[in-house]
Write a protein that holds these residues in place. Structure first.
Motif, short mmCIF file in Angstrom:
data_model
loop_
_atom_site.label_atom_id
_atom_site.label_comp_id
_atom_site.label_asym_id
_atom_site.label_seq_id
_atom_site.Cartn_x
_atom_site.Cartn_y
_atom_site.Cartn_z
N UNK A 57 0.81 -1.22 0.00
CA UNK A 57 0.00 0.00 0.00
C UNK A 57 0.84 1.27 0.00
N UNK A 58 2.14 1.14 0.22
CA UNK A 58 3.02 2.31 0.34
C UNK A 58 3.78 2.54 -0.97
N UNK A 59 3.81 3.77 -1.50
CA UNK A 59 4.62 4.06 -2.69
C UNK A 59 6.08 3.69 -2.41
N UNK A 60 6.70 2.96 -3.35
CA UNK A 60 8.02 2.39 -3.10
C UNK A 60 8.98 2.67 -4.24
N UNK A 61 10.22 3.00 -3.87
CA UNK A 61 11.30 3.17 -4.84
C UNK A 61 12.36 2.12 -4.56
N UNK A 62 12.79 1.41 -5.62
CA UNK A 62 13.86 0.41 -5.49
C UNK A 62 15.15 1.00 -6.06
N UNK A 63 16.25 0.84 -5.34
CA UNK A 63 17.57 1.27 -5.81
C UNK A 63 18.52 0.09 -5.69
N UNK A 64 19.13 -0.30 -6.82
CA UNK A 64 20.11 -1.39 -6.81
C UNK A 64 21.38 -0.93 -7.51
N UNK A 65 22.52 -1.42 -7.03
CA UNK A 65 23.78 -1.12 -7.68
C UNK A 65 23.90 -1.91 -8.98
N UNK A 66 24.74 -1.40 -9.88
CA UNK A 66 24.90 -2.05 -11.19
C UNK A 66 25.44 -3.47 -11.03
N UNK A 67 26.31 -3.69 -10.04
CA UNK A 67 26.86 -5.03 -9.79
C UNK A 67 26.40 -5.55 -8.43
N UNK A 68 25.18 -5.24 -8.08
CA UNK A 68 24.62 -5.63 -6.78
C UNK A 68 24.47 -7.14 -6.71
N UNK A 69 24.93 -7.74 -5.61
CA UNK A 69 24.80 -9.20 -5.50
C UNK A 69 23.39 -9.58 -5.07
N UNK A 70 22.59 -8.61 -4.63
CA UNK A 70 21.17 -8.85 -4.40
C UNK A 70 20.47 -8.69 -5.75
N UNK A 71 19.74 -9.70 -6.15
CA UNK A 71 19.09 -9.68 -7.46
C UNK A 71 17.92 -8.69 -7.48
N UNK A 72 17.89 -7.86 -8.53
CA UNK A 72 16.81 -6.90 -8.67
C UNK A 72 15.60 -7.50 -9.40
N UNK A 73 15.77 -8.68 -10.00
CA UNK A 73 14.67 -9.27 -10.77
C UNK A 73 13.44 -9.53 -9.89
N UNK A 74 13.69 -9.95 -8.65
CA UNK A 74 12.57 -10.20 -7.75
C UNK A 74 11.80 -8.93 -7.45
N UNK A 75 12.53 -7.82 -7.29
CA UNK A 75 11.88 -6.53 -7.05
C UNK A 75 11.08 -6.10 -8.27
N UNK A 76 11.64 -6.36 -9.46
CA UNK A 76 10.92 -6.03 -10.69
C UNK A 76 9.60 -6.80 -10.77
N UNK A 77 9.67 -8.08 -10.43
CA UNK A 77 8.47 -8.91 -10.46
C UNK A 77 7.46 -8.43 -9.43
N UNK A 78 7.94 -8.07 -8.25
CA UNK A 78 7.05 -7.58 -7.20
C UNK A 78 6.35 -6.30 -7.64
N UNK A 79 7.08 -5.45 -8.34
CA UNK A 79 6.51 -4.17 -8.78
C UNK A 79 5.32 -4.39 -9.71
#
Length: 254
Positions: free
Chosen positions: A187-209
């Motif tokens: 319910x909260x507006x959310x901004x995701x920030x990931x580094x270009x070589x981040x070892x945390x995968x951003x794909x999951x955040x993309x899917x969540x969005x």
């Protein structure tokens, strides 16, 4: 102004995922009440991002904007990027590492075990890590010293939050109950920030969005870009003309 400090230590006897998460969320809520905060912008990094997201899910009425930086909690064993870890877990080395993980053998415990040699070990790590991945501005000698001091004392402190990790994450940093599963409740507006070589995968955040309604230490590796991203995310609260702010140069919208 009277200073308020909230100290909470993780109870090793808590063994259930839900109870473990509640320990973090409720501790943060007690701190919020003590500080008399409401309608604030909440930013969390890595595991702090996971906690911030869980808090926003439970208490959306207090958070007007959520910023997740290299956030943990979105990856699962079914992600394509998880294959290398899955293969490792099938080996004898993986079995040993998994046992260490389940036994709460953490980097913090290792640093504490080195005693007086701990600070020098941390210094070598911080210098090698953050100078190698930094983009543009590199930490100067004083900043490097302060960062080393901060990291060392954080790692060497009495064991607490680190004891929860095995309850929330399986070996390989796979979230036992991924945030993606509750994306529709966001319910909260959310901004995701990931580094270009981040070892945390951003794909999951993309899917969540898609289901939302409404380098890992990027703030050190690229402080200028990070600050630009945070200010851009907060533009609606900082400027009356929020729609007239293009994405800052050097940032990529994924």
């Amino acid at each position: 102004m009277k200073r308020i400090t909230l100290i909470a230590y993780f109870d090793c006897d808590v063994i259930h995922n839900a109870e473990t998460e509640a320990w973090f969320i409720d501790s943060f809520e007690e701190w919020r009440k003590a500080k008399n905060l409401t309608n604030f912008i909440l930013l969390g990094h890595s595991f702090g991002g996971f906690v911030a997201a869980r808090y926003a899910l439970k208490h959306p009425e207090h958070v007007k904007h959520l910023i997740l930086v290299g956030s943990a909690g979105f990856s699962s064993e079914t992600d394509p990027t998880s294959e290398p870890i899955i293969r490792l877990r099938a080996t004898w080395k993986g079995a040993i590492l998994k046992h260490l993980w389940e036994s709460n053998f953490t980097p913090q415990k290792l640093i504490r075990g080195f005693g007086p040699f701990g600070p020098d070990l941390v210094r070598k790590y911080t210098v090698a890590r953050f100078n190698a991945y930094s983009t543009g501005q590199v930490l100067n000698e004083e900043e490097s010293r302060l960062l080393t001091d901060y990291v060392y004392h954080t790692l060497a402190a009495k064991a607490s939050g680190e004891l929860c990790l095995k309850h929330i994450f399986a070996f390989g940093a796979f979230t036992r109950v991924p945030l993606l599963e509750r994306a529709s409740e966001w319910k909260v507006p959310t901004t995701f920030i990931y580094g270009y070589q981040d070892w945390m995968s951003y794909e999951g955040a993309q899917e969540a969005r898609k289901h939302m309604k409404g380098g890992h230490f990027v703030f050190i590796d690229n402080p200028t870009g990070f600050h630009s991203a945070v200010i851009h995310a907060c533009r609606r609260f900082l400027s009356p003309d929020q729609n007239n702010h293009p994405l800052p140069e050097g940032l990529i919208s994924a």
